[in-house]
Design a protein around this motif. Structure first.
Motif, PDB file in Angstrom:
ATOM      1  N   UNK A 178       0.825  22.755  22.023  1.00  0.00           N
ATOM      2  CA  UNK A 178      -0.121  21.636  22.018  1.00  0.00           C
ATOM      3  C   UNK A 178      -1.513  22.050  21.546  1.00  0.00           C
ATOM      4  N   UNK A 179      -1.643  23.270  21.043  1.00  0.00           N
ATOM      5  CA  UNK A 179      -2.920  23.741  20.534  1.00  0.00           C
ATOM      6  C   UNK A 179      -3.859  24.324  21.577  1.00  0.00           C
ATOM      7  N   UNK A 180      -3.435  24.368  22.831  1.00  0.00           N
ATOM      8  CA  UNK A 180      -4.310  24.900  23.882  1.00  0.00           C
ATOM      9  C   UNK A 180      -4.559  26.404  23.718  1.00  0.00           C
ATOM     10  N   UNK A 181      -3.516  27.161  23.376  1.00  0.00           N
ATOM     11  CA  UNK A 181      -3.692  28.605  23.220  1.00  0.00           C
ATOM     12  C   UNK A 181      -4.665  28.902  22.088  1.00  0.00           C
ATOM     13  N   UNK A 188       2.129  33.993  19.516  1.00  0.00           N
ATOM     14  CA  UNK A 188       0.834  34.569  19.877  1.00  0.00           C
ATOM     15  C   UNK A 188       0.154  35.169  18.649  1.00  0.00           C
ATOM     16  N   UNK A 189       0.913  35.795  17.772  1.00  0.00           N
ATOM     17  CA  UNK A 189       0.328  36.322  16.528  1.00  0.00           C
ATOM     18  C   UNK A 189      -0.300  35.197  15.716  1.00  0.00           C
ATOM     19  N   UNK A 190       0.361  34.060  15.630  1.00  0.00           N
ATOM     20  CA  UNK A 190      -0.214  32.904  14.900  1.00  0.00           C
ATOM     21  C   UNK A 190      -1.486  32.412  15.568  1.00  0.00           C
ATOM     22  N   UNK A 191      -1.491  32.375  16.894  1.00  0.00           N
ATOM     23  CA  UNK A 191      -2.690  31.951  17.635  1.00  0.00           C
ATOM     24  C   UNK A 191      -3.861  32.874  17.293  1.00  0.00           C
TER      25      UNK A 191
END
Length: 171
Positions: free
Chosen positions: A101-104, A134-137
């Motif tokens: 949801x974009x929160x990270x 997590x890498x994408x974040x």
């Protein structure tokens, strides 16, 4: 220090946060790529005790991540690892019900901005090599993959690599 965005609040942990935090930290899906957990109730309580004792700065910050209505959805941390070299590292953990949801990404971007506001020149974060989300974040937050750290962490009795991401911040 309290940090707010349009969708999130990062605030100090309180004793009442155990009720929503423990189910997240005890979840094997959450801890799959971490070097801790799944947590027992005692582990979560120890985390809360440590966060309240050391997590309010000036060199280490540990925040509860909540929605504006106070609903707890995770945690975030920022640590000044070298004041002299103006270097910091960060991490985050969210309830799986909030994944995708974009929160990270919002948390990671907020942590980078907070590091910059504290005068940091470089900010770093690591993740498990198999944790593509997590890498994408981290990349969305402006960090670049710099290296794979071999046998970086001893996790549950086995050595594990980590990916090192970093950004050099404008002075």
């Amino acid at each position: 220090m309290i940090v707010t965005t349009s969708r999130l609040h990062l605030r100090a942990f309180s004793a009442t946060d155990f009720a929503w935090l423990h189910p997240i930290t005890a979840n094997p899906a959450v801890t799959r790529y971490t070097d801790w957990g799944p947590n027992t109730p005692a582990d979560t309580q120890a985390f809360l005790d440590e966060a309240s004792r050391t997590g309010s700065g000036p060199e280490e910050f540990t925040w509860a991540v909540t929605l504006p209505d106070g609903t707890g959805i995770g945690s975030a941390g920022l640590q000044v690892t070298s004041p002299r070299n103006r270097r910091a590292s960060f991490g985050y953990m969210l309830d799986p019900a909030r994944w995708g949801q974009g929160y990270a990404s919002e948390v990671a971007q907020t942590l980078v901005a907070t590091a910059q506001s504290l005068g940091m020149h470089r900010v770093e974060a690591t993740c498990h090599p198999d944790n593509a989300a997590s890498a994408r974040v981290l990349e969305k937050a402006g960090l670049t993959l710099e290296s794979q750290l071999r046998d970086h962490l001893l996790v549950r009795g086995a050595w594990r690599d980590s990916l090192l991401f970093a950004a050099v911040l404008a002075d």
